[in-house]
Design a protein around this motif. Structure first.
Motif, PDB file in Angstrom:
ATOM      1  N   CYS A   1       0.850  -1.198   0.000  1.00 17.79           N
ATOM      2  CA  CYS A   1       0.000   0.000   0.000  1.00 17.79           C
ATOM      3  C   CYS A   1       0.884   1.245   0.000  1.00 17.79           C
ATOM      4  N   PRO A   2       0.706   2.171  -0.935  1.00 20.38           N
ATOM      5  CA  PRO A   2       1.541   3.382  -0.964  1.00 20.38           C
ATOM      6  C   PRO A   2       1.240   4.361   0.165  1.00 20.38           C
ATOM      7  N   GLU A   3       0.084   4.198   0.815  1.00 21.68           N
ATOM      8  CA  GLU A   3      -0.314   5.127   1.882  1.00 21.68           C
ATOM      9  C   GLU A   3       0.299   4.760   3.227  1.00 21.68           C
ATOM     10  N   CYS A   4       0.253   3.442   3.581  1.00 23.59           N
ATOM     11  CA  CYS A   4       0.695   3.037   4.931  1.00 23.59           C
ATOM     12  C   CYS A   4       1.778   1.964   4.910  1.00 23.59           C
ATOM     13  N   ASN A   5       2.276   1.588   3.703  1.00 27.31           N
ATOM     14  CA  ASN A   5       3.367   0.624   3.526  1.00 27.31           C
ATOM     15  C   ASN A   5       3.029  -0.808   3.962  1.00 27.31           C
TER      16      ASN A   5
ATOM     17  N   ARG B   1      -9.455   0.728   0.063  1.00 28.96           N
ATOM     18  CA  ARG B   1     -10.737   1.404   0.351  1.00 28.96           C
ATOM     19  C   ARG B   1     -10.762   2.022   1.748  1.00 28.96           C
ATOM     20  N   SER B   2      -9.920   1.513   2.659  1.00 21.45           N
ATOM     21  CA  SER B   2      -9.866   2.099   4.003  1.00 21.45           C
ATOM     22  C   SER B   2      -9.283   3.504   3.960  1.00 21.45           C
ATOM     23  N   HIS B   3      -8.431   3.799   2.956  1.00 21.58           N
ATOM     24  CA  HIS B   3      -7.853   5.141   2.810  1.00 21.58           C
ATOM     25  C   HIS B   3      -8.741   6.043   1.955  1.00 21.58           C
ATOM     26  N   THR B   4      -9.312   5.477   0.893  1.00 21.71           N
ATOM     27  CA  THR B   4     -10.116   6.307  -0.028  1.00 21.71           C
ATOM     28  C   THR B   4     -11.532   6.520   0.483  1.00 21.71           C
ATOM     29  N   GLY B   5     -11.972   5.623   1.400  1.00 24.83           N
ATOM     30  CA  GLY B   5     -13.353   5.722   1.890  1.00 24.83           C
ATOM     31  C   GLY B   5     -14.361   5.116   0.936  1.00 24.83           C
TER      32      GLY B   5
ATOM     33  N   HIS C   1       0.567   9.247  20.317  1.00 29.53           N
ATOM     34  CA  HIS C   1       1.903   9.759  20.645  1.00 29.53           C
ATOM     35  C   HIS C   1       2.673  10.207  19.405  1.00 29.53           C
ATOM     36  N   THR C   2       2.523   9.467  18.296  1.00 30.00           N
ATOM     37  CA  THR C   2       3.293   9.788  17.085  1.00 30.00           C
ATOM     38  C   THR C   2       2.645  10.872  16.239  1.00 30.00           C
ATOM     39  N   GLY C   3       1.320  11.056  16.423  1.00 27.18           N
ATOM     40  CA  GLY C   3       0.607  12.043  15.614  1.00 27.18           C
ATOM     41  C   GLY C   3       0.260  11.545  14.223  1.00 27.18           C
ATOM     42  N   GLU C   4       0.527  10.273  13.933  1.00 28.81           N
ATOM     43  CA  GLU C   4       0.237   9.703  12.613  1.00 28.81           C
ATOM     44  C   GLU C   4      -1.278   9.695  12.361  1.00 28.81           C
ATOM     45  N   ARG C   5      -1.667  10.104  11.147  1.00 24.70           N
ATOM     46  CA  ARG C   5      -3.084  10.149  10.758  1.00 24.70           C
ATOM     47  C   ARG C   5      -3.210   9.514   9.369  1.00 24.70           C
ATOM     48  N   PRO C   6      -3.236   8.156   9.304  1.00 23.45           N
ATOM     49  CA  PRO C   6      -3.136   7.491   8.007  1.00 23.45           C
ATOM     50  C   PRO C   6      -4.414   7.442   7.182  1.00 23.45           C
ATOM     51  N   PHE C   7      -5.561   7.826   7.764  1.00 22.26           N
ATOM     52  CA  PHE C   7      -6.831   7.685   7.051  1.00 22.26           C
ATOM     53  C   PHE C   7      -7.287   9.052   6.530  1.00 22.26           C
TER      54      PHE C   7
END
Length: 433
Positions: free
Chosen positions: A46-50, A64-68, A170-176
């Motif tokens: 996946c190019p979004e979350c590896n 689809r979890s990233h694009t909705g 803690h990391t601030g990651e927002r993958p969606f």
């Protein structure tokens, strides 16, 4: 006729000089070449979350979890799903179909042991699972085991996926990411909830106020406003709540847990909204603007409080004198004048104060701390109000205006001093004027 085996040997000797099978010729034996390995296929990533997947189709479903994207639509209620099997399972709700028949009936496969398919049964409850790993995770509910510990805070989890989701705090990651606007989210469920903003389909209507909702569960939660139902009770105190999320947030008061950490400084917070407001100190963002003046604020509560400056409303009255106040906390401080209460005592000297901010400012006399620095010159100050007052020397701002002659002053004390001129003139006898 020569033997076939001899001919093969001769051919081999002719084609590969210097190599002998028998080793009797005395020629040196050359090292054999390694067998070539087949090229390894790179798994689809996946190019979004590896994340990597076993098949391209699994990647398509995951994307689809990233694009909705939710291409599978229920024809009965309009609900959308990212996977076809989720839609098929959902449709049992409308059809009341109970596909797993033995002694009991269930609309969801996860609650039933179907012959030959769910071999791993829990020893503590009737649940059973297709895979042993799901049973192991489930049994931690009964044993209380939490093997996945967060490296940043004392929290631990039953399953690795919950730890992964938690660590984003803690990391601030927002993958969606939302496909319709620039917003990003830490959790998939938050993205799904947000995407209703972009959808116009709201099939569930409140009978009390005619508000419409995307999901029945959201309507059920909303209706508690009208019914007064508060089904979630705190185990530490008698407080009750309408929503489970509000109860969870409240329980941090009793546990002392502060799971929301600032990425810019060591501060931690009990509530995400408090962290969000705090981070605006570092970013300088002030999204809440007053409609009456150019002032902007970091949070909505400060804006609401500020807007009373423009309003004549003073809803809080003192019971011992005619004074009224715009804010409840200002009334509470004022009432200490009548009671003589000074609850904030200095640790370095006998002085005590009615307000905590006055004690904090006073203690800097003992510590020598001057945390407020002027942006225009090297001067520093013990409290923010003195800095604000000083900066008017540089900006030329004169916010205090005399109602008698229109003169403006940069300091409130200068305006009061000036107004005494008008007061003294009004008391002079007519003959001396």
């Amino acid at each position: 006729m020569p033997k076939r085996g001899g001919r093969c040997q001769g051919r081999a000797a002719h084609s590969r000089p210097g190599r002998s099978r028998g080793g009797s010729s005395g020629r040196p034996r050359l090292p054999s070449l390694p067998t070539p390995r087949p090229l390894e296929k790179t798994p689809p990533t996946c190019p979004e979350c590896n994340k990597s997947f076993k098949s391209q189709w699994a990647l398509v479903v995951h994307a689809r979890s990233h694009t909705g994207e939710r291409p599978f639509v229920c024809t009965d209620c309009g609900k959308c799903f990212g996977r076809k099997d989720h839609l098929l399972r959902h449709r049992h709700v409308h059809t009341s179909e109970k596909p797993f028949a033995c002694g009991q009936h269930f609309s969801d496969e996860s609650h039933h042991i179907q012959s030959g398919k769910r071999l791993y049964a829990c020893a503590h409850c009737p649940k059973a699972f297709k895979d042993r790993k799901y049973l192991i995770v489930h049994q931690r509910i009964h044993t209380g085991e939490r093997p996945f510990a967060c490296a940043h805070c004392p929290k631990a989890f039953k399953d690795r996926k919950y730890l992964t989701a938690h660590q984003r705090i803690h990391t601030g990651e927002r993958p969606f990411a939302c496909a319709h606007c620039p917003k990003t989210f830490m959790y998939k469920k938050t993205l799904r909830a947000h995407q209703h903003i972009h959808s116009e389909d709201q099939p569930f209507t409140c009978a009390h106020c005619l508000k419409t909702f995307m999901y029945k569960m959201t309507l059920t939660a909303h209706q508690r406003i009208h019914t007064g139902e508060r089904p979630f009770t705190c185990t530490h105190c008698p407080k009750t709540f309408r929503y489970k999320e509000t109860l969870r947030a409240h329980q941090h008061i009793h546990t002392g847990n502060r799971p929301f950490a600032c990425a810019h400084c060591p501060k931690t917070f009990m509530y995400k909204m408090t962290l969000t407001a705090h981070q605006r100190i570092h970013t300088g963002e002030r999204p809440f603007t007053c409609t009456h003046c150019p002032k902007a604020f970091r949070d909505s509560s400060t804006l609401t409080a500020h807007q009373r400056i423009h309003s004549v409303e003073r809803p809080f009255s003192c019971s011992q004198c005619p004074k009224t106040f715009k804010y409840k906390k200002t009334l509470a401080v004022h009432q200490r004048i009548h009671s003589g209460e000074r609850p904030f005592t200095c640790a370095h000297c006998p002085k005590a104060f009615r307000e905590k901010k006055n004690l904090t400012a006073h203690q800097r006399i003992h510590t020598g701390e001057r945390p407020f620095t002027c942006a225009h010159c090297p001067k520093t100050f013990r409290d923010y109000s003195n800095l604000t007052s000083h900066q008017r020397v540089h900006t030329g701002e004169k916010p205090y205006k005399c109602s008698e002659c229109g003169k403006t002053c940069s300091q409130k004390r200068n305006l009061k001093r000036h107004q005494r001129i008008h007061q003294s003139l009004s008391t002079v006898p007519e003959g001396r004027q």
